[in-house]
Design a protein around this motif. Structure first.
Motif, PDB file in Angstrom:
ATOM      1  N   ALA A 321       0.851  -1.207   0.000  1.00  0.00           N
ATOM      2  CA  ALA A 321       0.000   0.000   0.000  1.00  0.00           C
ATOM      3  C   ALA A 321       0.880   1.248   0.000  1.00  0.00           C
ATOM      4  CB  ALA A 321      -0.925   0.008   1.215  1.00  0.00           C
ATOM      5  N   GLY A 324       2.261   1.964  -3.269  1.00  0.00           N
ATOM      6  CA  GLY A 324       1.242   2.557  -4.143  1.00  0.00           C
ATOM      7  C   GLY A 324       0.790   3.929  -3.669  1.00  0.00           C
ATOM      8  N   GLU A 325       1.462   4.483  -2.651  1.00  0.00           N
ATOM      9  CA  GLU A 325       1.123   5.800  -2.089  1.00  0.00           C
ATOM     10  C   GLU A 325      -0.333   5.866  -1.667  1.00  0.00           C
ATOM     11  OE1 GLU A 325       2.644   8.654  -4.999  1.00  0.00           O
ATOM     12  OE2 GLU A 325       4.667   8.363  -4.197  1.00  0.00           O
ATOM     13  N   ASP A 326      -0.821   4.759  -1.123  1.00  0.00           N
ATOM     14  CA  ASP A 326      -2.219   4.615  -0.733  1.00  0.00           C
ATOM     15  C   ASP A 326      -2.300   4.660   0.797  1.00  0.00           C
ATOM     16  OD1 ASP A 326      -4.807   3.821  -0.284  1.00  0.00           O
ATOM     17  OD2 ASP A 326      -4.571   1.804  -1.112  1.00  0.00           O
ATOM     18  N   PRO A 327      -2.997   5.647   1.384  1.00  0.00           N
ATOM     19  CA  PRO A 327      -3.118   5.712   2.846  1.00  0.00           C
ATOM     20  C   PRO A 327      -4.097   4.662   3.359  1.00  0.00           C
ATOM     21  CG  PRO A 327      -4.380   7.481   1.852  1.00  0.00           C
ATOM     22  CD  PRO A 327      -3.695   6.760   0.706  1.00  0.00           C
ATOM     23  N   ASN A 328      -3.780   3.399   3.137  1.00  0.00           N
ATOM     24  CA  ASN A 328      -4.711   2.307   3.411  1.00  0.00           C
ATOM     25  C   ASN A 328      -4.590   1.876   4.870  1.00  0.00           C
ATOM     26  OD1 ASN A 328      -6.081  -0.178   3.506  1.00  0.00           O
ATOM     27  ND2 ASN A 328      -5.732  -0.497   1.325  1.00  0.00           N
TER      28      ASN A 328
END
Lengths: 414, 414
Positions: A321, A324-328
């Protein structure tokens, strides 16, 4: 090995640092052709008589012959000097009885060339596991290594110990004791097969401090616990992990005695060198594009804080995550939940940097997905998790998990 | 979510199997638009009065509202029938108090539509964590689901529960008791966030057996231990893992009583269905191109055998080597060493399939790299590690770690 042509995007901007000369140590490195061609792959450091040597090592039950050999030599008589030898390209691990034989041949050759007792020759080997180490390629180069020994040879040594590393790693510090300076300089290698709960990879630290072996060992062990034992690249633990710290005693500063304010100051400086080196290992993590700091606070116990930090820092889903630079943050909740440590969903709070994303068992009412997504574009991500149950805390450092890791490791050996 | 257009190369050649009709159960599925569009995302199964329900669940400390709700309902009065409802697209995990409220709204609507006590409505939710579940999208579809209930609707149900799965998963078995047949049919979903030591993912098993709830629960718990608790895709543990087994008692075979030969026969059949479903989950592991069986023998204790198998099956370096078709047994040695279990380097033996690669602390004298490399080209890799210390063993199943895993997970949510 997959060829990685490019240097890690997280490498220090200024390149390898200027490390101070440490009185009482000289370095040498050259090409021995152990496995690689066209690069240096062996290094030798000679330590003056009186130098004490401390170390921490992997706890793997399949650790290498060189690790076993170093462990038994640490506290031996320091009066006659010492030497540290390292080769890259072959780890001499899981090589049966021939492993110990190779260590014997190398230490014997160094002992006879330098006139130092074999008991004071510390060796490390890093690289592929399970292939016989062609020790003749090394023993025939010892005299040439001896001839090249220089006080300012540490940069060459740092380069010679690299394997999948994309940059050489060094750090230094100074501390003043009794009005006189003590200098510390260290080098490290490491990129994959990195996980906490051991010494880690190969690390060599040199200081001119006057200090008893037992005092140095105690400080090194304590500093390892909050530095190298708090990093992970891929949750895999090497069979060769070795950290050796050598103190030559050549400073004009007085001896550092256990339990004194001077020992505390020296510890702080030593820890700063070890912390910087451990961070450099993570920043050169295989395929890494983000340096990630996992700060866990409010845990019920120190052991629980470490379990939770480790669970987050090792989670492939958290690490992909971040790639993917996703604040998951849902994946962070998952990692807290699976850790086995005490946690209460409704007391958790999670922040990416200063962005509060979750609290009271749910997404924060003020959460801005835009702010979080923007934060994730940074190179250095701080992931803060408060458990809300106690006062224990632990910080670990890791990197993201990217296609680069797969590329490097799906055909390392073939 | 990253779009994965292609079906896993490890999917069963024949597609979804023909599952037997289980007397006493009807199924329905449809599009409720919970998150996905253009596909079914809810399923309902109605069980006749007298049906007993057993289950195993994730041990995560952050488990979802639906899991908590199911756990407390398992042994409740079975006289008035039961229902199982599942939605995909949203896991309703870490959604604070609104999570339990959503479960309440859904079970209430099903209870009132089917005329079944709320205590007998078991629900599961799977998908993204931490977003509120729009339960109105579900409650408005309950009557339509009820209208669609069919004895042969299990294939539709298996499809409706998929998230990142690339194929629907089903398995069945029959066992004869007192001259009469008992049928078992099961479905599962799961692809990522899969790790041992819990129930796993979503699994629903239906049988027409006559069996007390406590007996069924005991058999299900035992079978979970050697099936779903022995698989891993990525070492990450879901907050929603649920396995529910329902027995309608509609068979004309006699009741299965604890400790009888019939219970053993039924257990074997149940275990075979659970084993097949657990393998299908691994074969649909995110990005998987190889199905890997890790067989550990000769360990000092059952706990050690499991520790070693788990350490190998979860090692990113072992899994990337398999992806690269590289017989890199050095990484297997590393994984044994880091496991924390008792091991002696010189007693280890390692085989890829029938190819003996390492023994007596080193590469085998008869080892053929060519034979091993050729074996690694198979889709189904058996990795056999004998510890040489005792008689305990453990088999785990996993898949390789590929670029596909990174692609799927580096932007699942964005």
């Amino acid at each position: 090995m997959a060829k990685i042509e490019s240097v890690s995007p997280l490498a220090p901007v200024g390149g390898f640092p200027d490390l101070p000369i440490i009185d009482g140590v000289t370095f040498s490195s050259l090409e021995a052709g152990v496995r690689y061609t066209g690069r240096t792959d062996v290094m030798l450091a000679e330590l003056c008589p009186g130098s004490v040597v401390a170390g921490t090592f992997t706890t793997s039950s399949t650790r290498s012959a060189a690790v076993l050999d170093c462990q038994k030599k640490l506290g031996s008589d320091a009066s006659g000097g010492a030497a540290i030898f390292v080769n890259s390209g072959n780890s001499n691990a899981f090589t049966g009885k021939s492993g110990l034989e190779a260590v014997g041949k190398i230490t014997e050759a160094i002992s006879s060339s330098l006139g130092i007792n074999e008991n004071r020759i510390f060796t490390s080997s890093t690289g592929v596991i399970g292939e016989p180490l062609k020790w003749e390629r090394i023993t025939t180069k010892i005299d040439a290594l001896k001839a090249g020994l220089q006080p300012d040879g540490i940069t060459g040594a740092a380069k010679a110990i690299m394997t999948t590393d994309t940059f050489a790693k060094g750090a230094s510090a100074e501390v003043t004791v009794g009005g006189e300076k003590i200098k510390i300089a260290g080098i490290a290698k490491g990129s994959g097969m990195i996980a906490p709960d051991m010494a880690t990879m190969l690390v060599y630290i040199f200081t001119d401090a006057k200090i008893a072996q037992s005092v140095l060992q105690d400080l090194v062990s304590r500093a390892t616990n909050t530095t190298f034992n708090c990093i992970t690249v891929d949750s895999d633990t090497s069979t060769s992990d070795t950290l050796i710290a050598a103190a030559t005693g050549c400073t004009s500063a007085p001896e550092i005695l256990a339990g004194t304010p001077e020992a505390n100051n020296f510890f702080t400086a030593l820890q700063s060198v070890m912390l910087e080196l451990s961070h450099l290992v993570v920043k050169d993590g295989e395929g890494a594009t983000k340096f990630v700091e996992v700060q866990v606070t409010g845990a019920s116990s120190d052991a629980d804080a470490r379990k939770i930090a480790s669970s987050i820092a090792n989670s492939p889903l958290v690490k992909t995550a971040i790639a993917g630079e996703d604040p998951n943050w849902g994946r962070v909740v998952m990692a807290v939940g699976k850790s086995g440590a005490a946690a209460d969903r409704d007391l958790l709070s999670i922040r990416f940097g200063d962005v509060l994303v979750a609290e009271n068992g749910w997404v924060s009412p003020n959460y801005s997905e835009e702010a979080a997504a923007s934060y994730m574009k940074n190179d250095h991500i701080i992931l803060r998790v408060d458990i809300g149950l106690g006062a224990s805390q632990c910080t670990m450092w890791t990197c993201d998990l990217t296609h680069g890791y797969i590329t490097i490791n799906a055909d390392y050996r073939s």
